[in-house]
Design a protein around this motif. Structure first.
Motif, PDB file in Angstrom:
ATOM      1  N   ALA A 110     -36.486  22.910 -16.041  1.00  0.00           N
ATOM      2  CA  ALA A 110     -34.336  24.002 -15.148  1.00  0.00           C
ATOM      3  C   ALA A 110     -34.892  24.994 -15.015  1.00  0.00           C
ATOM      4  CB  ALA A 110     -33.853  22.905 -14.776  1.00  0.00           C
ATOM      5  N   GLN A 111     -34.571  25.261 -16.270  1.00  0.00           N
ATOM      6  CA  GLN A 111     -34.801  27.091 -16.759  1.00  0.00           C
ATOM      7  C   GLN A 111     -35.227  27.734 -16.908  1.00  0.00           C
ATOM      8  OE1 GLN A 111     -30.983  27.531 -19.557  1.00  0.00           O
ATOM      9  NE2 GLN A 111     -31.467  25.403 -19.316  1.00  0.00           N
ATOM     10  N   ALA A 112     -36.207  28.967 -16.857  1.00  0.00           N
ATOM     11  CA  ALA A 112     -37.101  29.577 -16.816  1.00  0.00           C
ATOM     12  C   ALA A 112     -37.333  29.332 -18.755  1.00  0.00           C
ATOM     13  CB  ALA A 112     -36.964  30.605 -17.025  1.00  0.00           C
ATOM     14  N   LEU A 113     -38.722  28.282 -18.815  1.00  0.00           N
ATOM     15  CA  LEU A 113     -39.403  28.102 -20.500  1.00  0.00           C
ATOM     16  C   LEU A 113     -40.063  29.934 -20.768  1.00  0.00           C
ATOM     17  CD1 LEU A 113     -39.402  24.605 -20.489  1.00  0.00           C
ATOM     18  CD2 LEU A 113     -37.685  25.912 -21.475  1.00  0.00           C
ATOM     19  N   LEU A 114     -39.793  30.008 -22.281  1.00  0.00           N
ATOM     20  CA  LEU A 114     -41.193  30.617 -23.173  1.00  0.00           C
ATOM     21  C   LEU A 114     -42.576  30.004 -23.331  1.00  0.00           C
ATOM     22  CD1 LEU A 114     -41.185  33.639 -23.474  1.00  0.00           C
ATOM     23  CD2 LEU A 114     -40.134  33.776 -25.876  1.00  0.00           C
ATOM     24  N   ARG A 115     -41.558  28.314 -23.798  1.00  0.00           N
ATOM     25  CA  ARG A 115     -42.906  27.872 -24.512  1.00  0.00           C
ATOM     26  C   ARG A 115     -41.682  26.550 -25.217  1.00  0.00           C
ATOM     27  NH1 ARG A 115     -41.862  31.070 -28.690  1.00  0.00           N
ATOM     28  NH2 ARG A 115     -43.616  32.539 -27.727  1.00  0.00           N
ATOM     29  N   VAL A 116     -42.555  25.565 -25.215  1.00  0.00           N
ATOM     30  CA  VAL A 116     -41.999  23.748 -25.465  1.00  0.00           C
ATOM     31  C   VAL A 116     -42.958  23.717 -26.356  1.00  0.00           C
ATOM     32  CG1 VAL A 116     -42.366  21.682 -24.799  1.00  0.00           C
ATOM     33  CG2 VAL A 116     -41.188  23.525 -23.176  1.00  0.00           C
ATOM     34  N   ALA A 127     -35.426  29.449 -32.079  1.00  0.00           N
ATOM     35  CA  ALA A 127     -34.961  28.747 -32.065  1.00  0.00           C
ATOM     36  C   ALA A 127     -33.514  29.040 -31.671  1.00  0.00           C
ATOM     37  CB  ALA A 127     -34.198  28.710 -33.936  1.00  0.00           C
ATOM     38  N   LEU A 128     -32.744  30.425 -31.730  1.00  0.00           N
ATOM     39  CA  LEU A 128     -31.653  30.656 -31.209  1.00  0.00           C
ATOM     40  C   LEU A 128     -31.198  30.734 -29.908  1.00  0.00           C
ATOM     41  CD1 LEU A 128     -29.767  33.233 -33.478  1.00  0.00           C
ATOM     42  CD2 LEU A 128     -29.769  30.984 -33.971  1.00  0.00           C
ATOM     43  N   HIS A 129     -32.651  30.822 -29.136  1.00  0.00           N
ATOM     44  CA  HIS A 129     -32.258  30.075 -27.808  1.00  0.00           C
ATOM     45  C   HIS A 129     -33.216  28.950 -26.842  1.00  0.00           C
ATOM     46  CE1 HIS A 129     -36.308  32.466 -26.237  1.00  0.00           C
ATOM     47  NE2 HIS A 129     -35.462  33.228 -27.922  1.00  0.00           N
ATOM     48  N   LEU A 187     -39.077  20.857 -28.312  1.00  0.00           N
ATOM     49  CA  LEU A 187     -38.471  21.990 -28.417  1.00  0.00           C
ATOM     50  C   LEU A 187     -38.589  22.635 -27.406  1.00  0.00           C
ATOM     51  CD1 LEU A 187     -35.736  22.915 -30.074  1.00  0.00           C
ATOM     52  CD2 LEU A 187     -37.102  25.087 -31.165  1.00  0.00           C
ATOM     53  N   CYS A 188     -37.973  23.177 -26.747  1.00  0.00           N
ATOM     54  CA  CYS A 188     -38.100  24.414 -25.025  1.00  0.00           C
ATOM     55  C   CYS A 188     -37.220  25.437 -25.399  1.00  0.00           C
ATOM     56  CB  CYS A 188     -37.359  23.237 -24.544  1.00  0.00           C
ATOM     57  SG  CYS A 188     -38.024  21.467 -24.204  1.00  0.00           S
ATOM     58  N   VAL A 189     -38.413  26.416 -25.514  1.00  0.00           N
ATOM     59  CA  VAL A 189     -37.839  27.492 -26.304  1.00  0.00           C
ATOM     60  C   VAL A 189     -37.330  28.462 -24.888  1.00  0.00           C
ATOM     61  CG1 VAL A 189     -38.318  30.172 -26.840  1.00  0.00           C
ATOM     62  CG2 VAL A 189     -39.591  27.185 -28.128  1.00  0.00           C
ATOM     63  N   LEU A 190     -36.444  28.864 -24.494  1.00  0.00           N
ATOM     64  CA  LEU A 190     -35.916  29.427 -23.076  1.00  0.00           C
ATOM     65  C   LEU A 190     -36.556  30.858 -23.001  1.00  0.00           C
ATOM     66  CD1 LEU A 190     -32.056  27.947 -22.964  1.00  0.00           C
ATOM     67  CD2 LEU A 190     -34.685  26.768 -22.304  1.00  0.00           C
ATOM     68  N   GLU A 191     -36.950  30.871 -22.003  1.00  0.00           N
ATOM     69  CA  GLU A 191     -37.062  32.733 -21.547  1.00  0.00           C
ATOM     70  C   GLU A 191     -35.592  33.747 -21.777  1.00  0.00           C
ATOM     71  OE1 GLU A 191     -38.644  35.325 -17.874  1.00  0.00           O
ATOM     72  OE2 GLU A 191     -39.608  33.344 -18.352  1.00  0.00           O
ATOM     73  N   HIS A 192     -35.094  33.057 -22.347  1.00  0.00           N
ATOM     74  CA  HIS A 192     -33.532  34.301 -21.675  1.00  0.00           C
ATOM     75  C   HIS A 192     -32.566  32.937 -21.637  1.00  0.00           C
ATOM     76  CE1 HIS A 192     -30.930  37.176 -21.485  1.00  0.00           C
ATOM     77  NE2 HIS A 192     -30.580  36.776 -20.735  1.00  0.00           N
ATOM     78  N   LEU A 193     -31.476  33.442 -22.861  1.00  0.00           N
ATOM     79  CA  LEU A 193     -29.881  32.935 -22.771  1.00  0.00           C
ATOM     80  C   LEU A 193     -28.975  33.540 -23.432  1.00  0.00           C
ATOM     81  CD1 LEU A 193     -28.735  29.693 -23.380  1.00  0.00           C
ATOM     82  CD2 LEU A 193     -29.056  29.585 -25.457  1.00  0.00           C
ATOM     83  N   ALA A 194     -28.158  34.075 -22.381  1.00  0.00           N
ATOM     84  CA  ALA A 194     -27.426  34.868 -22.481  1.00  0.00           C
ATOM     85  C   ALA A 194     -25.947  34.506 -23.866  1.00  0.00           C
ATOM     86  CB  ALA A 194     -25.913  34.869 -21.252  1.00  0.00           C
ATOM     87  N   MET A 195     -25.738  35.263 -24.126  1.00  0.00           N
ATOM     88  CA  MET A 195     -25.024  34.958 -25.340  1.00  0.00           C
ATOM     89  C   MET A 195     -23.455  35.770 -25.078  1.00  0.00           C
ATOM     90  SD  MET A 195     -24.793  34.125 -28.585  1.00  0.00           S
ATOM     91  CE  MET A 195     -23.245  33.487 -29.525  1.00  0.00           C
ATOM     92  N   PRO A 196     -22.354  34.946 -25.162  1.00  0.00           N
ATOM     93  CA  PRO A 196     -21.196  35.127 -24.983  1.00  0.00           C
ATOM     94  C   PRO A 196     -20.746  35.388 -26.055  1.00  0.00           C
ATOM     95  CG  PRO A 196     -21.589  32.808 -23.867  1.00  0.00           C
ATOM     96  CD  PRO A 196     -22.991  33.359 -24.792  1.00  0.00           C
ATOM     97  N   LEU A 197     -19.428  36.364 -25.972  1.00  0.00           N
ATOM     98  CA  LEU A 197     -18.707  36.544 -27.315  1.00  0.00           C
ATOM     99  C   LEU A 197     -17.224  36.055 -26.904  1.00  0.00           C
ATOM    100  CD1 LEU A 197     -18.036  37.753 -30.387  1.00  0.00           C
ATOM    101  CD2 LEU A 197     -18.452  39.771 -29.677  1.00  0.00           C
TER     102      LEU A 197
END
Length: 193
Positions: A18-24, A78-80, A90-100
């Protein structure tokens, strides 16, 4: 002649694509144990929440800090990442927006600021992370005065441990300094969490 019709399969509860994955990658035994604890009892999973408050004194560039946090999240897989619905990968997402998240506490007296920060720190470790949908790393910035801020970082232990915090703080400092100067950060080679 009769033709059997095949009923449509019910939708899957978890769609790893469902989300763009970099790797699994396969999870470790420890990560699967944490996933199981989370699924057996959400309250048990709270024991794996970790938080760190960083005292920031001096002028602070909010945009540069936000840029540095996003670069930090993209730098460390690990953080995305999120866990699959069955906890096996463990699904490494291609991009994860980091809100502050940001709160201005400068209008409060010192005692009220201290109480508010203590409450925020408690909330950071008592608010559950969604291991399947993420994010598994959060940040909040609290302004105490023109030259005084606190950065509250929290993460789930499934992606961050004691050693990881040291790496996170070191890299965040380098990334923030580089963002202030409009240059690329000179960081050490990647280290695994």
């Amino acid at each position: 002649m009769t033709v059997d019709t095949v009923a449509a399969a019910p939708p899957a509860a978890y769609d790893p694509f469902a989300q763009a994955l970099l790797r699994v990658v396969p999870t470790t035994e420890g990560q699967r144990e944490i996933w199981l604890a989370d699924h057996l009892d959400r309250e048990a999973s709270l024991a794996y929440n970790e938080a760190l408050t960083i005292r920031l004194e001096g002028a602070l560039d909010h945009a540069a800090l936000k840029q540095a946090l996003q670069a930090l999240v993209q730098r460390h897989d690990a953080l995305h990442s999120v866990l699959s619905g069955d906890g096996q990968t463990l699904c490494v997402l291609e991009h994860l927006a980091m809100p502050l998240a940001f709160e201005d506490l400068s209008g409060l007296d010192l005692l009220e600021q201290s109480e508010h920060l203590a409450k925020a720190e408690t909330e950071a470790v008592s608010h559950p992370f969604d291991l399947q949908d993420g994010p598994l790393f959060r940040a909040g910035l609290y302004r105490l005065g023109p030259q005084s801020h606190r950065l509250l970082l929290s993460a789930h232990h499934v992606v961050c441990d004691g050693w990881s915090w040291w790496v996170i703080v070191r890299d965040l400092g380098a990334l923030y300094g580089a963002a202030l100067q409009g240059r690329e950060a000179a960081l050490r080679p990647m280290e695994s969490f």
